[in-house]
Every structure is written in C-alpha cells, then in structure tokens.
Design a protein around this motif. Structure first.
Motif, PDB file in Angstrom:
ATOM      1  N   HIS A 141      38.074  18.960 -12.156  1.00  0.00           N
ATOM      2  CA  HIS A 141      39.301  19.562 -12.688  1.00  0.00           C
ATOM      3  C   HIS A 141      39.283  19.472 -14.212  1.00  0.00           C
ATOM      4  O   HIS A 141      40.207  18.973 -14.836  1.00  0.00           O
ATOM      5  N   TYR A 142      38.201  19.966 -14.797  1.00  0.00           N
ATOM      6  CA  TYR A 142      38.032  19.859 -16.239  1.00  0.00           C
ATOM      7  C   TYR A 142      37.498  21.177 -16.797  1.00  0.00           C
ATOM      8  O   TYR A 142      37.049  22.056 -16.065  1.00  0.00           O
ATOM      9  N   LYS A 143      37.531  21.292 -18.118  1.00  0.00           N
ATOM     10  CA  LYS A 143      36.922  22.436 -18.782  1.00  0.00           C
ATOM     11  C   LYS A 143      35.405  22.320 -18.694  1.00  0.00           C
ATOM     12  O   LYS A 143      34.857  21.256 -18.426  1.00  0.00           O
ATOM     13  N   ALA A 144      34.722  23.457 -18.939  1.00  0.00           N
ATOM     14  CA  ALA A 144      33.264  23.483 -18.830  1.00  0.00           C
ATOM     15  C   ALA A 144      32.612  22.442 -19.739  1.00  0.00           C
ATOM     16  O   ALA A 144      31.657  21.769 -19.350  1.00  0.00           O
ATOM     17  N   SER A 145      33.115  22.307 -20.961  1.00  0.00           N
ATOM     18  CA  SER A 145      32.525  21.338 -21.892  1.00  0.00           C
ATOM     19  C   SER A 145      32.697  19.914 -21.378  1.00  0.00           C
ATOM     20  O   SER A 145      31.815  19.069 -21.540  1.00  0.00           O
ATOM     21  N   MET A 146      33.833  19.635 -20.722  1.00  0.00           N
ATOM     22  CA  MET A 146      34.081  18.306 -20.175  1.00  0.00           C
ATOM     23  C   MET A 146      33.169  18.033 -18.981  1.00  0.00           C
ATOM     24  O   MET A 146      32.701  16.903 -18.796  1.00  0.00           O
ATOM     25  N   ILE A 147      32.919  19.062 -18.159  1.00  0.00           N
ATOM     26  CA  ILE A 147      32.010  18.911 -17.021  1.00  0.00           C
ATOM     27  C   ILE A 147      30.634  18.505 -17.511  1.00  0.00           C
ATOM     28  O   ILE A 147      29.979  17.625 -16.951  1.00  0.00           O
ATOM     29  N   ALA A 148      30.181  19.170 -18.583  1.00  0.00           N
ATOM     30  CA  ALA A 148      28.871  18.848 -19.160  1.00  0.00           C
ATOM     31  C   ALA A 148      28.826  17.402 -19.637  1.00  0.00           C
ATOM     32  O   ALA A 148      27.833  16.701 -19.437  1.00  0.00           O
ATOM     33  N   GLN A 149      29.903  16.940 -20.250  1.00  0.00           N
ATOM     34  CA  GLN A 149      29.957  15.565 -20.735  1.00  0.00           C
ATOM     35  C   GLN A 149      29.957  14.563 -19.581  1.00  0.00           C
ATOM     36  O   GLN A 149      29.326  13.502 -19.661  1.00  0.00           O
ATOM     37  N   ILE A 150      30.653  14.901 -18.488  1.00  0.00           N
ATOM     38  CA  ILE A 150      30.676  14.030 -17.313  1.00  0.00           C
ATOM     39  C   ILE A 150      29.273  13.917 -16.723  1.00  0.00           C
ATOM     40  O   ILE A 150      28.798  12.821 -16.394  1.00  0.00           O
ATOM     41  N   LEU A 151      28.593  15.059 -16.599  1.00  0.00           N
ATOM     42  CA  LEU A 151      27.234  15.057 -16.085  1.00  0.00           C
ATOM     43  C   LEU A 151      26.320  14.200 -16.955  1.00  0.00           C
ATOM     44  O   LEU A 151      25.508  13.412 -16.444  1.00  0.00           O
ATOM     45  N   LEU A 152      26.457  14.358 -18.252  1.00  0.00           N
ATOM     46  CA  LEU A 152      25.636  13.595 -19.187  1.00  0.00           C
ATOM     47  C   LEU A 152      25.892  12.098 -19.035  1.00  0.00           C
ATOM     48  O   LEU A 152      24.953  11.296 -18.952  1.00  0.00           O
ATOM     49  N   PHE A 153      27.154  11.723 -18.973  1.00  0.00           N
ATOM     50  CA  PHE A 153      27.537  10.316 -18.888  1.00  0.00           C
ATOM     51  C   PHE A 153      27.030   9.679 -17.600  1.00  0.00           C
ATOM     52  O   PHE A 153      26.403   8.607 -17.625  1.00  0.00           O
ATOM     53  N   ILE A 154      27.279  10.316 -16.463  1.00  0.00           N
ATOM     54  CA  ILE A 154      26.882   9.760 -15.176  1.00  0.00           C
ATOM     55  C   ILE A 154      25.366   9.775 -15.011  1.00  0.00           C
ATOM     56  O   ILE A 154      24.752   8.778 -14.597  1.00  0.00           O
ATOM     57  N   TYR A 155      24.742  10.890 -15.345  1.00  0.00           N
ATOM     58  CA  TYR A 155      23.305  11.052 -15.133  1.00  0.00           C
ATOM     59  C   TYR A 155      22.496  10.083 -15.986  1.00  0.00           C
ATOM     60  O   TYR A 155      21.617   9.372 -15.483  1.00  0.00           O
ATOM     61  N   LEU A 156      22.806  10.041 -17.276  1.00  0.00           N
ATOM     62  CA  LEU A 156      22.089   9.119 -18.157  1.00  0.00           C
ATOM     63  C   LEU A 156      22.426   7.664 -17.837  1.00  0.00           C
ATOM     64  O   LEU A 156      21.566   6.792 -17.892  1.00  0.00           O
ATOM     65  N   GLY A 157      23.695   7.427 -17.503  1.00  0.00           N
ATOM     66  CA  GLY A 157      24.118   6.062 -17.171  1.00  0.00           C
ATOM     67  C   GLY A 157      23.396   5.531 -15.942  1.00  0.00           C
ATOM     68  O   GLY A 157      22.917   4.385 -15.944  1.00  0.00           O
ATOM     69  N   LEU A 158      23.298   6.334 -14.898  1.00  0.00           N
ATOM     70  CA  LEU A 158      22.598   5.923 -13.686  1.00  0.00           C
ATOM     71  C   LEU A 158      21.117   5.691 -13.967  1.00  0.00           C
ATOM     72  O   LEU A 158      20.523   4.734 -13.476  1.00  0.00           O
ATOM     73  N   THR A 159      20.523   6.575 -14.764  1.00  0.00           N
ATOM     74  CA  THR A 159      19.097   6.447 -15.084  1.00  0.00           C
ATOM     75  C   THR A 159      18.837   5.157 -15.852  1.00  0.00           C
ATOM     76  O   THR A 159      17.882   4.412 -15.549  1.00  0.00           O
ATOM     77  N   PHE A 160      19.677   4.879 -16.842  1.00  0.00           N
ATOM     78  CA  PHE A 160      19.506   3.675 -17.655  1.00  0.00           C
ATOM     79  C   PHE A 160      19.672   2.408 -16.811  1.00  0.00           C
ATOM     80  O   PHE A 160      18.841   1.492 -16.866  1.00  0.00           O
ATOM     81  N   CYS A 161      20.753   2.350 -16.042  1.00  0.00           N
ATOM     82  CA  CYS A 161      21.037   1.150 -15.242  1.00  0.00           C
ATOM     83  C   CYS A 161      19.956   0.915 -14.192  1.00  0.00           C
ATOM     84  O   CYS A 161      19.534  -0.223 -13.960  1.00  0.00           O
ATOM     85  N   SER A 162      19.502   2.000 -13.553  1.00  0.00           N
ATOM     86  CA  SER A 162      18.468   1.865 -12.531  1.00  0.00           C
ATOM     87  C   SER A 162      17.149   1.410 -13.144  1.00  0.00           C
ATOM     88  O   SER A 162      16.452   0.552 -12.586  1.00  0.00           O
ATOM     89  N   THR A 163      16.791   1.973 -14.305  1.00  0.00           N
ATOM     90  CA  THR A 163      15.555   1.571 -14.989  1.00  0.00           C
ATOM     91  C   THR A 163      15.580   0.091 -15.339  1.00  0.00           C
ATOM     92  O   THR A 163      14.612  -0.644 -15.087  1.00  0.00           O
ATOM     93  N   LEU A 164      16.677  -0.355 -15.912  1.00  0.00           N
ATOM     94  CA  LEU A 164      16.809  -1.756 -16.303  1.00  0.00           C
ATOM     95  C   LEU A 164      16.742  -2.676 -15.086  1.00  0.00           C
ATOM     96  O   LEU A 164      16.056  -3.715 -15.111  1.00  0.00           O
ATOM     97  N   ALA A 165      17.426  -2.304 -14.019  1.00  0.00           N
ATOM     98  CA  ALA A 165      17.440  -3.137 -12.811  1.00  0.00           C
ATOM     99  C   ALA A 165      16.043  -3.218 -12.190  1.00  0.00           C
ATOM    100  O   ALA A 165      15.612  -4.289 -11.743  1.00  0.00           O
ATOM    101  N   LEU A 166      15.314  -2.086 -12.157  1.00  0.00           N
ATOM    102  CA  LEU A 166      13.961  -2.092 -11.590  1.00  0.00           C
ATOM    103  C   LEU A 166      13.005  -2.917 -12.435  1.00  0.00           C
ATOM    104  O   LEU A 166      12.109  -3.591 -11.905  1.00  0.00           O
ATOM    105  N   LYS A 167      13.195  -2.886 -13.750  1.00  0.00           N
ATOM    106  CA  LYS A 167      12.382  -3.721 -14.636  1.00  0.00           C
ATOM    107  C   LYS A 167      12.638  -5.197 -14.352  1.00  0.00           C
ATOM    108  O   LYS A 167      11.697  -6.012 -14.257  1.00  0.00           O
ATOM    109  N   LEU A 168      13.894  -5.553 -14.196  1.00  0.00           N
ATOM    110  CA  LEU A 168      14.245  -6.944 -13.896  1.00  0.00           C
ATOM    111  C   LEU A 168      13.739  -7.367 -12.519  1.00  0.00           C
ATOM    112  O   LEU A 168      13.503  -8.558 -12.271  1.00  0.00           O
TER     113      LEU A 168
END
Length: 481
Positions: free
Chosen positions: A173-200
């Motif tokens: 329920h957001y504007k197109a620019s906000m959708i892009a920001q949500i995707l960026l936040f979740i996608y990069l956040g999941l990638t970062f957290c998963s990478t760090l956890a797998l390294k540990l």
C-alpha cells in the motif's frame, strides 16, 4: 509503440547486468586472476556497449504506454538471459550454446537448475557470476533498476505495476518509489544477515556470501557439487531454513512486521496458511522417512525433512539428501509443495499460497451457493472482501499453469525421457524450484536431458517467472495494434 524507447530502457538493464559482470571479474582478479577473469571482463565490456548504444541515439522520455512497459519488462528478462550466456560461452567447458542458455535462464529466473556435472570445476569469478545472476533475478532485473535509477521518474509506477503480479500488490500500500525502497531494505538486509550468520557458522566469506545470495533469491545455486550437504552442519542448515522461509514470505508483510504495522506476519492469513503447510508437510514427510527406515532416529528424519520441505516450497532448491530414494509419500508431498510454493510478493515461483488459498475459498463458496442459491457470500482474505475478478483471474492462472505443466511433460516424453523425470522437471522449472526427481533429482542435474527438452524447460522457467501472461501477451499480435 515506440521501439526505440523500449530499447533505451532495456539498454539500462543491460548496463546494470554489465556492472555485476565487472564485479565478478573483480572477484576473479582477487582470486589470482583465475580463468574466469577475461571471459567476465570481455562480457562486461560487450554487454555495456550493447546497453549504451540505444542510450546514445534515443532521447529520454517521461511517459510510457502500457504496451511499452510490458515490452520493457519481458524484453529485459529475455535480453538479460541472452547476455548472461556470454561469460559461460567464452569460458567453455561444459557450456555448449544450449547449456549456456539453460544456465543463464535458470539463474535469472531463480530456478537454480544446472547442467553442470562438476560445479566445483568453475573458477571463483564464474561461480560468483552465477550467484549474481540469480541474485539479480530474485528481486527482478527491472525492479533492481528501479532501485538504483531515480531518473526513471513517473515511469517507475508503470514498470512496478508490470513487474509485480496482481497477487503481490495486495500488501504493497505504497507509492512505486516506496515499494522499491522496501525491496531494497528487505532484500539487502536478508542477504547481509544471512551472510554474516553463515560465516559465524563456519563458512568462509566467499561460500557464505554466495549461498546467502542464492538463499535470499530462493534459487539454490550452490558452489558445491553436493549442495548444502557438503557442509554437513545443523547450524548452516538452520540458518538457511530461516533465510529461505523469510525470503518466501511477502516482502511487504516482512516490512510491516519490522515497522510495527498491523498487516504483519502474525496477522496475515496467507502467511499463517503458508507456515501451517510447511509444518504439517514436514511432520508427515519426517514420519514417512522414520517409519520407512530411511533414518533411524526421529531427530534425523525431522532434520532432513524440514530442510528439503522448506527448500522446495520456497523454491530455493538446495539439497542435503538424495530425495529420489525417499518413500513415495514423501516424494508426492515434495512435488505438491513444489507446485504450490511460497507467497506472492516474495522471490518464490509456483502457483503461490495466495492463489491456493483463494482457490480453496472460491471452491467452498461454490459449494455454499449450490446449497443456498440466494445467499450473498463473498470471498474474504485477512477480513477484506476480494473482487470476483481477482478470484476468476487466480483460477484462470491455475488452469493455465497446469496446462503448461502438461505441455512440458508431453515434450519430455516425446524426447524419450521417462515420465517421472519429464513431469517432475516440468514442475521444477515451471515453479522455478530447480530439483525434481528421476534423472533431475536433488543431487543430480539436467546435463543428460535432450537439447529440445532443455530448451522447453527454459521456456517453462520464463513462463513461471513472468507469471505466464506477462510472457504470453507478446505473442498476441492483435493486442499490439
């Protein structure tokens, strides 16, 4: 329709792809200039030249028609898959023309199926490129361009609407620019957290990053021949289970959960259904493994059942066991979850749990109307009344989906491939899952399939990733007049 405008925006996507090829060449350079360096560097330069060419001769425009939007999105997927072949073809090895096309399409569509008999023979740069292609495909090459190119302006809304399916838009329920920001936040956040956890958990940085990129994209491209089974670690498997589950839930719901909004994981009816399916199927599969004598302990049966069920229903396709030798009950359930898959608005493929739930409620509604013809009953999800058009569209999609599976199975059997392999490979490719059964089992690959069947499977991958109608519309010439 203005072909030049379409080529201009497809060119922008090619520049994004070229950037990741260059990044992969950098990995090759750091890895003592391995054999993937020059193929990746030359591929990056060639892709950049092809992408820059229309930008030079076509002026920027502020308005796009719906037809142009569809052509840009579908064209971007196809062109990205074509240029994605370049590093493979230049490197050689097992990559014939058909095999390079298969590997490239499999990466971008996040299917994760491979023609490689020896993945570990690839240089690090090329392994990283496989992960980059599938990571780009997970968020969508067009959506990724929206994330990093603010100059698209009002065209963002149109391209976002084309890229996202109607089912996926429900929790955005957001504007197109906000959708892009949500995707960026979740996608990069999941990638970062998963990478760090797998390294540990004991992986080196390269393996941790590539497995995380693949898990978040729900692809299943691994750097090891034995997939995740190579690491033989409960900690690694647990981290990936959580990553795959989160990546297969609507990103809008994940964002709402993090920001304290009401339409979160705990209130989403679709998410509850999805997690319930995962739990029930895991228990039943574990039971069949234990009582079937495959594993001699309940803990072992639950460990392998949980990973494989989550891996297939999320369409990630990682493997820790050879599922082709599992009992028939387990195989049938794994094929079933490979058809239903995760939630709309995530990186998964398949029919999606949203449509599955909607189809069940529509069926129940039909039974109610048969008993009470004059009753006024509406389909509701999360307390919201859904328009009849949404329900009918979902049913049509499911019918088209099974027709595509039938066509893929027929092509496989006509090529002389056995029924189990033909059907399960069609399910795996159409759902962007990756592994099937028979010749294409969890620890196998698609290398021995006939060339015609490989090409047919890539068409199923694109149909599944573009939600069927996005690709099919290009072939209805009357629509373009």
């Amino acid at each position: 329709m203005r072909l030049g405008v379409v080529l201009r925006y497809v060119g922008i996507i090619m520049l994004v792809v070229a950037l990741f090829m260059l990044l992969s060449a950098g990995v090759s350079l750091v890895s003592h200039t391995d054999s993937g360096y020059y193929p990746l560097l030359l591929s990056a330069l060639l892709t950049a030249l092809l992408g820059a060419f229309p930008l030079i001769f076509v002026d920027r425009t502020e308005q796009l028609s719906s037809k142009e939007g569809y052509c840009i999105v579908v064209g971007s997927w196809i062109v990205a898959s074509v240029v994605g072949m370049f590093p493979y073809l230049m490197w050689g090895g097992e990559f014939s023309l058909v095999n390079a096309w298969f590997e490239s399409v499999s990466g971008y569509t996040t299917t994760g199926a491979s023609i490689l008999k020896d993945v570990e023979a690839l240089p690090r740069g090329l392994l990283f490129w496989r992960s980059c292609s599938t990571w780009l495909g997970g968020v969508g090459v067009v959506m990724f361009a929206l994330l990093i190119l603010p100059s698209l302006g009002t065209n963002k809304a149109l391209l976002t609407n084309v890229e996202l399916s109607s089912m996926a838009k429900h929790n955005y329920h957001y504007k197109a620019s906000m959708i892009a920001q949500i995707l960026l936040f979740i996608y990069l956040g999941l990638t970062f957290c998963s990478t760090l956890a797998l390294k540990l958990a004991g992986m080196n940085w390269f393996d941790a990053l590539t497995q995380a990129m693949s898990a978040v994209a729900t692809s299943g491209f691994s750097t090891k021949n034995a997939s995740i089974g190579y690491f033989d670690s409960v900690a690694v498997e647990s981290i990936l289970i959580v990553t795959m589950l989160l990546a297969s839930i609507h990103f809008g719901v994940l964002f709402a959960t993090l920001t304290g909004r009401r339409n979160n994981i705990f209130h989403s009816e679709v998410t509850r259904w999805y997690l319930s399916i995962v739990a029930v199927v895991t228990v039943v599969v574990a039971g069949s493994l234990y009582f079937g004598g495959v594993y001699d302990s309940v803990a072992g049966a639950l460990r392998y059942a949980a990973f494989q069920v989550v891996s297939l229903i999320s369409t990630a396709g990682f493997a820790t066991a050879d599922t082709t030798v599992w009992p028939a009950t387990a195989i049938v359930l794994l094929i079933s979850v490979s058809i239903v898959c995760g939630c709309a608005g995530s990186t998964t493929g398949g029919i999606k749990t949203d449509r599955f739930l909607l189809a069940i409620k529509t069926l129940r509604l039909r039974f109610s109307l048969q008993q009470h013809p004059n009753a006024v009953v509406r389909v509701r999800i999360d307390g919201n009344v859904l328009d009849d058009k949404i329900a009918s569209t979902a049913v049509v999609f499911i019918v088209a989906y099974f027709l595509a599976l039938l066509a893929g199975t027929v092509v496989g059997t006509m090529c002389g491939v056995d029924m189990e392999t033909s059907f399960s490979s069609s399910v795996a490719c159409m759902g962007n899952v990756g592994p099937g059964f028979g010749m294409v089992g969890s620890l196998g690959n698609y290398s021995d399939l006939p060339a015609v069947m490989k090409f047919s499977n890539t068409m199923l991958m694109l149909l599944g990733r573009l939600e069927i109608f996005g690709l099919v519309q290009l072939f209805f010439l009357k629509w373009w007049r």
